[in-house]
Design a protein around this motif. Structure first.
Motif, PDB file in Angstrom:
ATOM      1  N   ALA A 227      13.222  -0.459  -8.808  1.00  0.00           N
ATOM      2  CA  ALA A 227      12.347  -1.414  -9.473  1.00  0.00           C
ATOM      3  C   ALA A 227      10.900  -0.942  -9.383  1.00  0.00           C
ATOM      4  CB  ALA A 227      12.483  -2.797  -8.856  1.00  0.00           C
ATOM      5  N   HIS A 228      10.129  -1.247 -10.416  1.00  0.00           N
ATOM      6  CA  HIS A 228       8.742  -0.804 -10.549  1.00  0.00           C
ATOM      7  C   HIS A 228       7.809  -2.003 -10.455  1.00  0.00           C
ATOM      8  CE1 HIS A 228       5.359   0.195 -13.549  1.00  0.00           C
ATOM      9  NE2 HIS A 228       5.078   0.865 -12.453  1.00  0.00           N
ATOM     10  N   ARG A 229       6.824  -1.897  -9.572  1.00  0.00           N
ATOM     11  CA  ARG A 229       5.814  -2.948  -9.468  1.00  0.00           C
ATOM     12  C   ARG A 229       4.706  -2.654 -10.479  1.00  0.00           C
ATOM     13  NH1 ARG A 229       3.318  -5.599  -3.935  1.00  0.00           N
ATOM     14  NH2 ARG A 229       2.599  -7.513  -4.951  1.00  0.00           N
ATOM     15  N   MET A 230       4.613  -3.474 -11.484  1.00  0.00           N
ATOM     16  CA  MET A 230       3.680  -3.203 -12.570  1.00  0.00           C
ATOM     17  C   MET A 230       2.231  -3.412 -12.120  1.00  0.00           C
ATOM     18  SD  MET A 230       5.680  -4.828 -15.840  1.00  0.00           S
ATOM     19  CE  MET A 230       6.114  -6.372 -15.016  1.00  0.00           C
ATOM     20  N   PRO A 231       1.325  -2.550 -12.559  1.00  0.00           N
ATOM     21  CA  PRO A 231      -0.098  -2.770 -12.264  1.00  0.00           C
ATOM     22  C   PRO A 231      -0.572  -4.058 -12.921  1.00  0.00           C
ATOM     23  CG  PRO A 231       0.310  -0.549 -13.094  1.00  0.00           C
ATOM     24  CD  PRO A 231       1.569  -1.328 -13.327  1.00  0.00           C
TER      25      PRO A 231
ATOM     26  N   PRO B 274       8.341 -11.889 -10.840  1.00  0.00           N
ATOM     27  CA  PRO B 274       7.148 -11.732 -11.665  1.00  0.00           C
ATOM     28  C   PRO B 274       6.359 -10.491 -11.249  1.00  0.00           C
ATOM     29  CG  PRO B 274       7.374 -14.007 -10.950  1.00  0.00           C
ATOM     30  CD  PRO B 274       8.403 -13.226 -10.198  1.00  0.00           C
ATOM     31  N   GLY B 275       5.931  -9.717 -12.234  1.00  0.00           N
ATOM     32  CA  GLY B 275       5.152  -8.522 -11.946  1.00  0.00           C
ATOM     33  C   GLY B 275       5.985  -7.288 -11.678  1.00  0.00           C
ATOM     34  N   TRP B 276       7.298  -7.407 -11.814  1.00  0.00           N
ATOM     35  CA  TRP B 276       8.198  -6.287 -11.577  1.00  0.00           C
ATOM     36  C   TRP B 276       9.050  -6.026 -12.813  1.00  0.00           C
ATOM     37  CZ3 TRP B 276       8.841  -3.348  -7.059  1.00  0.00           C
ATOM     38  CH2 TRP B 276       8.078  -3.768  -5.954  1.00  0.00           C
ATOM     39  N   GLU B 277       9.458  -4.755 -12.985  1.00  0.00           N
ATOM     40  CA  GLU B 277      10.447  -4.421 -13.995  1.00  0.00           C
ATOM     41  C   GLU B 277      11.554  -3.595 -13.341  1.00  0.00           C
ATOM     42  OE1 GLU B 277       8.962  -1.947 -17.152  1.00  0.00           O
ATOM     43  OE2 GLU B 277       7.410  -1.066 -15.864  1.00  0.00           O
TER      44      GLU B 277
ATOM     45  N   ASP C 277       0.796  -1.225   0.000  1.00  0.00           N
ATOM     46  CA  ASP C 277       0.000   0.000   0.000  1.00  0.00           C
ATOM     47  C   ASP C 277       0.832   1.280   0.000  1.00  0.00           C
ATOM     48  OD1 ASP C 277       0.959  -0.414   2.538  1.00  0.00           O
ATOM     49  OD2 ASP C 277      -0.954  -0.138   3.561  1.00  0.00           O
ATOM     50  N   PHE C 278       2.117   1.185  -0.381  1.00  0.00           N
ATOM     51  CA  PHE C 278       2.958   2.369  -0.485  1.00  0.00           C
ATOM     52  C   PHE C 278       3.366   2.605  -1.938  1.00  0.00           C
ATOM     53  CE2 PHE C 278       3.681   1.028   3.925  1.00  0.00           C
ATOM     54  CZ  PHE C 278       3.486   2.228   4.601  1.00  0.00           C
ATOM     55  N   GLN C 279       3.353   3.866  -2.347  1.00  0.00           N
ATOM     56  CA  GLN C 279       3.797   4.189  -3.701  1.00  0.00           C
ATOM     57  C   GLN C 279       5.330   4.178  -3.822  1.00  0.00           C
ATOM     58  OE1 GLN C 279       0.966   6.002  -2.309  1.00  0.00           O
ATOM     59  NE2 GLN C 279      -0.035   4.359  -3.457  1.00  0.00           N
ATOM     60  N   LEU C 280       6.010   4.237  -2.688  1.00  0.00           N
ATOM     61  CA  LEU C 280       7.472   4.188  -2.673  1.00  0.00           C
ATOM     62  C   LEU C 280       7.917   3.540  -1.371  1.00  0.00           C
ATOM     63  CD1 LEU C 280      10.338   5.050  -3.725  1.00  0.00           C
ATOM     64  CD2 LEU C 280       9.963   7.233  -2.542  1.00  0.00           C
TER      65      LEU C 280
ATOM     66  N   VAL D 287       5.243  -2.477  -1.519  1.00  0.00           N
ATOM     67  CA  VAL D 287       4.996  -1.517  -2.594  1.00  0.00           C
ATOM     68  C   VAL D 287       3.659  -1.809  -3.269  1.00  0.00           C
ATOM     69  CG1 VAL D 287       5.863  -0.618  -4.793  1.00  0.00           C
ATOM     70  CG2 VAL D 287       7.473  -1.257  -2.980  1.00  0.00           C
ATOM     71  N   ALA D 288       2.885  -0.770  -3.516  1.00  0.00           N
ATOM     72  CA  ALA D 288       1.611  -0.906  -4.220  1.00  0.00           C
ATOM     73  C   ALA D 288       1.847  -1.101  -5.712  1.00  0.00           C
ATOM     74  CB  ALA D 288       0.770   0.348  -3.996  1.00  0.00           C
ATOM     75  N   PRO D 289       0.935  -1.748  -6.412  1.00  0.00           N
ATOM     76  CA  PRO D 289       1.028  -1.812  -7.869  1.00  0.00           C
ATOM     77  C   PRO D 289       1.164  -0.413  -8.468  1.00  0.00           C
ATOM     78  CG  PRO D 289      -0.670  -3.304  -7.086  1.00  0.00           C
ATOM     79  CD  PRO D 289      -0.233  -2.491  -5.899  1.00  0.00           C
ATOM     80  N   GLY D 290       2.115  -0.259  -9.353  1.00  0.00           N
ATOM     81  CA  GLY D 290       2.413   1.050  -9.927  1.00  0.00           C
ATOM     82  C   GLY D 290       3.468   1.811  -9.163  1.00  0.00           C
ATOM     83  N   GLY D 291       3.881   1.304  -7.988  1.00  0.00           N
ATOM     84  CA  GLY D 291       4.846   1.998  -7.149  1.00  0.00           C
ATOM     85  C   GLY D 291       6.268   1.557  -7.396  1.00  0.00           C
ATOM     86  N   LEU D 292       7.183   2.114  -6.587  1.00  0.00           N
ATOM     87  CA  LEU D 292       8.615   1.902  -6.763  1.00  0.00           C
ATOM     88  C   LEU D 292       9.263   1.361  -5.499  1.00  0.00           C
ATOM     89  CD1 LEU D 292       9.869   5.138  -8.584  1.00  0.00           C
ATOM     90  CD2 LEU D 292       9.565   2.882  -9.610  1.00  0.00           C
ATOM     91  N   PHE D 293      10.267   0.529  -5.708  1.00  0.00           N
ATOM     92  CA  PHE D 293      11.189   0.110  -4.650  1.00  0.00           C
ATOM     93  C   PHE D 293      12.547   0.714  -4.965  1.00  0.00           C
ATOM     94  CE2 PHE D 293      14.696  -2.873  -3.767  1.00  0.00           C
ATOM     95  CZ  PHE D 293      14.677  -2.854  -2.381  1.00  0.00           C
ATOM     96  N   PHE D 294      13.142   1.383  -3.970  1.00  0.00           N
ATOM     97  CA  PHE D 294      14.491   1.942  -4.096  1.00  0.00           C
ATOM     98  C   PHE D 294      15.363   1.307  -3.021  1.00  0.00           C
ATOM     99  CE2 PHE D 294      17.668   4.960  -2.508  1.00  0.00           C
ATOM    100  CZ  PHE D 294      18.360   5.290  -3.663  1.00  0.00           C
ATOM    101  N   GLY D 295      16.389   0.600  -3.441  1.00  0.00           N
ATOM    102  CA  GLY D 295      17.291  -0.036  -2.490  1.00  0.00           C
ATOM    103  C   GLY D 295      18.720   0.370  -2.755  1.00  0.00           C
TER     104      GLY D 295
END
Length: 226
Positions: A213-217, A181-184, A113-116, A144-152
């Motif tokens: 990385a981006h969690r794809m909707p 799966p589901g990430w780019e 439920d987080f956009q980042l 991370v919510a769908p459409g959101g980002l992970f920064f590590g």
């Protein structure tokens, strides 16, 4: 523009954090949509305060009382007065947009439920070694919510001990961890930057890298014909 909080105790240390400005809403648009970020290891606000100023809502996860509430720190290079996160938030009137969670983030529910969601250098810290590197990163990504980002922002091993312990991955190893799966993967940069600084015990060196990385909707269902 997005930069680290320079008044933070950690403000002078290198970070790839400003690169996030290419991917996230900032300014008036962010204030209108109020995206939510979770900063893992929020400390005294090096990343939280810039995000708050840029219009984000922030949940900061931290278990170190010194950097949350302030205090004094004596190291071999001298005495340090630490201004804690709560005091920094109050000074800028940002308390109502930052929730502080004093908890190990691995005990938090990963409800997407987080956009980042972001963390910097925390996976190699001894308290986190109760979990594998992959488990630590995947739990953060699952927040991370769908459409959101992970920064590590992570550290690459510089000696045999670091290379063998499993918490200082190469860029290739990190790519394997975050390729799910589901990430780019937008970026996985071996930044080639080596920096020395004083920790709690002694001077030491780091080599920096960062993954975004981006969690794809989920795919849209085709519209049904009437």
């Amino acid at each position: 523009m997005l930069d680290v909080g320079r008044k933070s105790y950690w403000g002078d240390y290198y970070s790839y954090f400003p690169a996030l400005a290419r991917y996230i809403p900032l300014g008036e648009y962010a204030r209108r949509v109020q995206p939510r970020a979770c900063v893992l290891g929020v400390s005294d606000g090096k990343f939280a305060l810039p995000l708050l100023r840029a219009g984000w809502q922030v949940v900061g996860v931290e278990s170190d009382d010194l950097f949350l509430n302030g205090g004094e720190l004596d190291l071999v290079d001298g005495h340090h007065d630490i201004v804690g996160l709560r005091q920094r938030l109050a000074a800028e009137g940002l308390e109502d947009r930052c929730t502080v969670v004093e908890q190990d983030y691995m005990t938090l529910l990963a409800e997407g439920d987080f956009q980042l969601v972001l963390g910097s250098g925390l996976w190699s810290m001894p308290p986190n070694r109760a979990h594998t590197m992959e488990a630590l990163v995947h739990h953060a990504m699952d927040m991370v919510a769908p459409g959101g980002l992970f920064f590590g922002e992570y550290l690459i091993g510089l000696n045999d001990d670091e290379r063998s312990c499993g918490y200082y991955p190469t860029a290739t190893e990190m790519e394997r961890i975050v390729t799910r799966p589901g990430w780019e993967l937008f970026e996985n940069a071996d930044l080639g930057i080596r920096e020395s600084h004083l920790g709690y015990e002694q001077w030491h060196y780091h080599r920096y890298a960062a993954a975004i990385a981006h969690r794809m909707p989920p795919p849209r269902e085709p519209a049904r014909e009437k």
